[in-house]
Design a protein around this motif. Structure first.
Motif, PDB file in Angstrom:
ATOM      1  N   ARG A 111       0.835  -1.204   0.000  1.00  0.00           N
ATOM      2  CA  ARG A 111       0.000   0.000   0.000  1.00  0.00           C
ATOM      3  C   ARG A 111       0.870   1.254   0.000  1.00  0.00           C
ATOM      4  O   ARG A 111       0.619   2.205  -0.740  1.00  0.00           O
ATOM      5  CB  ARG A 111      -0.916  -0.001   1.230  1.00  0.00           C
ATOM      6  CG  ARG A 111      -1.901  -1.156   1.294  1.00  0.00           C
ATOM      7  CD  ARG A 111      -2.543  -1.207   2.682  1.00  0.00           C
ATOM      8  NE  ARG A 111      -3.451  -2.320   2.845  1.00  0.00           N
ATOM      9  CZ  ARG A 111      -4.770  -2.246   2.764  1.00  0.00           C
ATOM     10  NH1 ARG A 111      -5.333  -1.080   2.494  1.00  0.00           N
ATOM     11  NH2 ARG A 111      -5.526  -3.300   2.948  1.00  0.00           N
ATOM     12  N   PHE A 112       1.895   1.257   0.867  1.00  0.00           N
ATOM     13  CA  PHE A 112       2.783   2.417   0.934  1.00  0.00           C
ATOM     14  C   PHE A 112       3.575   2.565  -0.358  1.00  0.00           C
ATOM     15  O   PHE A 112       3.819   3.677  -0.832  1.00  0.00           O
ATOM     16  CB  PHE A 112       3.737   2.283   2.121  1.00  0.00           C
ATOM     17  CG  PHE A 112       3.096   2.534   3.465  1.00  0.00           C
ATOM     18  CD1 PHE A 112       1.716   2.600   3.605  1.00  0.00           C
ATOM     19  CD2 PHE A 112       3.875   2.696   4.592  1.00  0.00           C
ATOM     20  CE1 PHE A 112       1.123   2.812   4.841  1.00  0.00           C
ATOM     21  CE2 PHE A 112       3.296   2.918   5.837  1.00  0.00           C
ATOM     22  CZ  PHE A 112       1.924   2.971   5.956  1.00  0.00           C
ATOM     23  N   GLY A 113       3.999   1.441  -0.921  1.00  0.00           N
ATOM     24  CA  GLY A 113       4.750   1.497  -2.162  1.00  0.00           C
ATOM     25  C   GLY A 113       3.935   2.107  -3.291  1.00  0.00           C
ATOM     26  O   GLY A 113       4.453   2.898  -4.091  1.00  0.00           O
ATOM     27  N   LYS A 114       2.646   1.756  -3.362  1.00  0.00           N
ATOM     28  CA  LYS A 114       1.791   2.342  -4.395  1.00  0.00           C
ATOM     29  C   LYS A 114       1.629   3.838  -4.182  1.00  0.00           C
ATOM     30  O   LYS A 114       1.679   4.628  -5.138  1.00  0.00           O
ATOM     31  CB  LYS A 114       0.421   1.670  -4.398  1.00  0.00           C
ATOM     32  CG  LYS A 114      -0.489   2.172  -5.523  1.00  0.00           C
ATOM     33  CD  LYS A 114      -1.818   1.460  -5.539  1.00  0.00           C
ATOM     34  CE  LYS A 114      -2.649   1.888  -6.752  1.00  0.00           C
ATOM     35  NZ  LYS A 114      -2.797   3.345  -6.899  1.00  0.00           N
ATOM     36  N   CYS A 115       1.441   4.256  -2.923  1.00  0.00           N
ATOM     37  CA  CYS A 115       1.311   5.682  -2.607  1.00  0.00           C
ATOM     38  C   CYS A 115       2.541   6.451  -3.067  1.00  0.00           C
ATOM     39  O   CYS A 115       2.432   7.486  -3.734  1.00  0.00           O
ATOM     40  CB  CYS A 115       1.103   5.862  -1.105  1.00  0.00           C
ATOM     41  SG  CYS A 115       1.312   7.555  -0.507  1.00  0.00           S
ATOM     42  N   ILE A 116       3.708   5.943  -2.726  1.00  0.00           N
ATOM     43  CA  ILE A 116       4.953   6.634  -3.069  1.00  0.00           C
ATOM     44  C   ILE A 116       5.189   6.589  -4.578  1.00  0.00           C
ATOM     45  O   ILE A 116       5.589   7.584  -5.190  1.00  0.00           O
ATOM     46  CB  ILE A 116       6.134   6.020  -2.303  1.00  0.00           C
ATOM     47  CG1 ILE A 116       5.948   6.244  -0.794  1.00  0.00           C
ATOM     48  CG2 ILE A 116       7.458   6.608  -2.770  1.00  0.00           C
ATOM     49  CD1 ILE A 116       6.901   5.445   0.074  1.00  0.00           C
ATOM     50  N   GLY A 117       4.916   5.445  -5.195  1.00  0.00           N
ATOM     51  CA  GLY A 117       5.100   5.331  -6.629  1.00  0.00           C
ATOM     52  C   GLY A 117       4.204   6.283  -7.404  1.00  0.00           C
ATOM     53  O   GLY A 117       4.632   6.888  -8.389  1.00  0.00           O
ATOM     54  N   ASP A 118       2.962   6.427  -6.955  1.00  0.00           N
ATOM     55  CA  ASP A 118       2.032   7.343  -7.631  1.00  0.00           C
ATOM     56  C   ASP A 118       2.490   8.798  -7.524  1.00  0.00           C
ATOM     57  O   ASP A 118       2.228   9.608  -8.421  1.00  0.00           O
ATOM     58  CB  ASP A 118       0.625   7.209  -7.028  1.00  0.00           C
ATOM     59  CG  ASP A 118      -0.039   5.888  -7.406  1.00  0.00           C
ATOM     60  OD1 ASP A 118       0.460   5.207  -8.311  1.00  0.00           O
ATOM     61  OD2 ASP A 118      -1.059   5.531  -6.758  1.00  0.00           O
ATOM     62  N   ALA A 119       3.169   9.134  -6.416  1.00  0.00           N
ATOM     63  CA  ALA A 119       3.630  10.514  -6.217  1.00  0.00           C
ATOM     64  C   ALA A 119       4.849  10.850  -7.069  1.00  0.00           C
ATOM     65  O   ALA A 119       5.131  12.030  -7.291  1.00  0.00           O
ATOM     66  CB  ALA A 119       3.941  10.755  -4.744  1.00  0.00           C
ATOM     67  N   LYS A 120       5.598   9.846  -7.513  1.00  0.00           N
ATOM     68  CA  LYS A 120       6.819  10.047  -8.317  1.00  0.00           C
ATOM     69  C   LYS A 120       7.732  11.114  -7.698  1.00  0.00           C
ATOM     70  O   LYS A 120       8.097  12.105  -8.337  1.00  0.00           O
ATOM     71  CB  LYS A 120       6.464  10.436  -9.761  1.00  0.00           C
ATOM     72  CG  LYS A 120       5.699   9.363 -10.519  1.00  0.00           C
ATOM     73  CD  LYS A 120       5.375   9.807 -11.934  1.00  0.00           C
ATOM     74  CE  LYS A 120       4.745   8.680 -12.746  1.00  0.00           C
ATOM     75  NZ  LYS A 120       3.475   8.194 -12.144  1.00  0.00           N
ATOM     76  N   PRO A 121       8.137  10.913  -6.448  1.00  0.00           N
ATOM     77  CA  PRO A 121       8.905  11.967  -5.771  1.00  0.00           C
ATOM     78  C   PRO A 121      10.351  12.051  -6.234  1.00  0.00           C
ATOM     79  O   PRO A 121      10.989  11.045  -6.529  1.00  0.00           O
ATOM     80  CB  PRO A 121       8.837  11.534  -4.302  1.00  0.00           C
ATOM     81  CG  PRO A 121       8.740  10.042  -4.363  1.00  0.00           C
ATOM     82  CD  PRO A 121       7.921   9.743  -5.593  1.00  0.00           C
ATOM     83  N   ASP A 122      10.853  13.287  -6.273  1.00  0.00           N
ATOM     84  CA  ASP A 122      12.287  13.529  -6.422  1.00  0.00           C
ATOM     85  C   ASP A 122      12.959  13.618  -5.058  1.00  0.00           C
ATOM     86  O   ASP A 122      14.183  13.519  -4.956  1.00  0.00           O
ATOM     87  CB  ASP A 122      12.526  14.826  -7.190  1.00  0.00           C
ATOM     88  CG  ASP A 122      12.005  14.737  -8.622  1.00  0.00           C
ATOM     89  OD1 ASP A 122      12.531  13.911  -9.377  1.00  0.00           O
ATOM     90  OD2 ASP A 122      11.059  15.476  -8.959  1.00  0.00           O
ATOM     91  N   LEU A 123      12.151  13.821  -4.029  1.00  0.00           N
ATOM     92  CA  LEU A 123      12.627  13.896  -2.651  1.00  0.00           C
ATOM     93  C   LEU A 123      11.485  13.478  -1.744  1.00  0.00           C
ATOM     94  O   LEU A 123      10.343  13.886  -1.955  1.00  0.00           O
ATOM     95  CB  LEU A 123      13.084  15.318  -2.302  1.00  0.00           C
ATOM     96  CG  LEU A 123      13.338  15.629  -0.816  1.00  0.00           C
ATOM     97  CD1 LEU A 123      14.554  14.858  -0.308  1.00  0.00           C
ATOM     98  CD2 LEU A 123      13.546  17.139  -0.619  1.00  0.00           C
ATOM     99  N   VAL A 124      11.797  12.665  -0.722  1.00  0.00           N
ATOM    100  CA  VAL A 124      10.810  12.290   0.292  1.00  0.00           C
ATOM    101  C   VAL A 124      11.277  12.832   1.631  1.00  0.00           C
ATOM    102  O   VAL A 124      12.449  12.674   2.008  1.00  0.00           O
ATOM    103  CB  VAL A 124      10.621  10.763   0.373  1.00  0.00           C
ATOM    104  CG1 VAL A 124       9.599  10.405   1.459  1.00  0.00           C
ATOM    105  CG2 VAL A 124      10.170  10.214  -0.971  1.00  0.00           C
ATOM    106  N   VAL A 125      10.351  13.491   2.338  1.00  0.00           N
ATOM    107  CA  VAL A 125      10.644  14.072   3.646  1.00  0.00           C
ATOM    108  C   VAL A 125       9.724  13.436   4.676  1.00  0.00           C
ATOM    109  O   VAL A 125       8.501  13.544   4.579  1.00  0.00           O
ATOM    110  CB  VAL A 125      10.440  15.604   3.649  1.00  0.00           C
ATOM    111  CG1 VAL A 125      10.810  16.188   5.016  1.00  0.00           C
ATOM    112  CG2 VAL A 125      11.260  16.259   2.547  1.00  0.00           C
TER     113      VAL A 125
END
Length: 228
Positions: A111-125
């Motif tokens: 679930r978390f992986g899908k959330c992060i993948g959908d956001a396509k972040p260049d940086l995670v804080v």
């Protein structure tokens, strides 16, 4: 030690492309979201029209039961200090902490992986002590096996903090005080990955007050001879 990660997207993107910054929180108390909003406002001020930001309560919005109930349960425990204390030490005791990490990885990783993948972040804080372990593991998968997307933690506790704030895998951990700088080192963080920068400030406190303390006390009707 490993050099701070830099995503391939940041190297290959055109200079005019906006960068995506993903803030991970849990609404357990008001300080995590408030700090994330302060950081978003600061990025908007420093880099206007250059950064897309998103704040996600990843536990409430993307975890399954029972973990999606962290926020309301925290509110209940905050009013019953014995429950809050039990939870604190449950997370500090190594065997129970590791068992809980395994359980949450099993239930929340995809679930978390899908959330992060959908956001396509260049940086995670991360602006919460429980937003390090699974997100960094999932970022590594999304990045092809080894994390290349930068990941930093901003600690929002001032005098003391839970040890789950401090993960040696982060590129940088920002702490607000000498006490937490010392704690970060005790938790195994290397000196060059710790940055002491204070707490994030709401936008209304960014500009220096031009009036003197005496003038402000008079404006507010405060006794000038009493400490405020």
């Amino acid at each position: 030690s490993r050099s701070p990660a830099r995503p391939a997207a940041a190297v290959d993107a055109a200079a005019g492309d906006k960068k995506n910054v993903l803030f991970l929180i849990s609404d357990t108390g008001g300080g995590h979201r408030a700090s994330a909003k302060a950081l978003v406002n600061a990025l908007d001020r420093l880099y206007p029209d250059k950064i897309n930001t998103e704040i996600v309560d990843i536990w409430t919005e993307h975890a399954g039961w029972p973990y999606k109930n962290f926020a309301p349960w925290y509110a209940i425990m905050a009013k019953r200090t014995y429950l809050w204390r039990m939870l604190w030490y449950y997370g500090r005791f190594y065997p129970t902490r590791k068992l809980q990490e395994i359980a949450t990885r099993f239930q929340c990783s995809k679930r978390f992986g899908k959330c992060i993948g959908d956001a396509k972040p260049d940086l995670v804080v991360s602006v919460h002590p429980l937003c390090q372990d699974i997100p960094m593991r999932q970022l590594a998968k999304l990045d092809g096996g080894e994390r290349t997307t930068p990941f930093v933690t901003v600690v929002t506790d001032l005098g003391s903090a839970h040890n789950t704030w401090f993960d040696q895998r982060t590129d940088y951990t920002f702490v607000p005080s000498p006490a937490l700088e010392t704690m970060a080192k005790r938790c195994g963080l290397e000196d060059d990955k710790i940055r002491r920068r204070g707490l994030p400030l709401r936008e209304g406190f960014w500009e220096k007050e031009a009036r003197s303390k005496a003038e402000l006390r008079e404006t507010l009707g405060l006794d000038p001879d009493l400490p405020t």
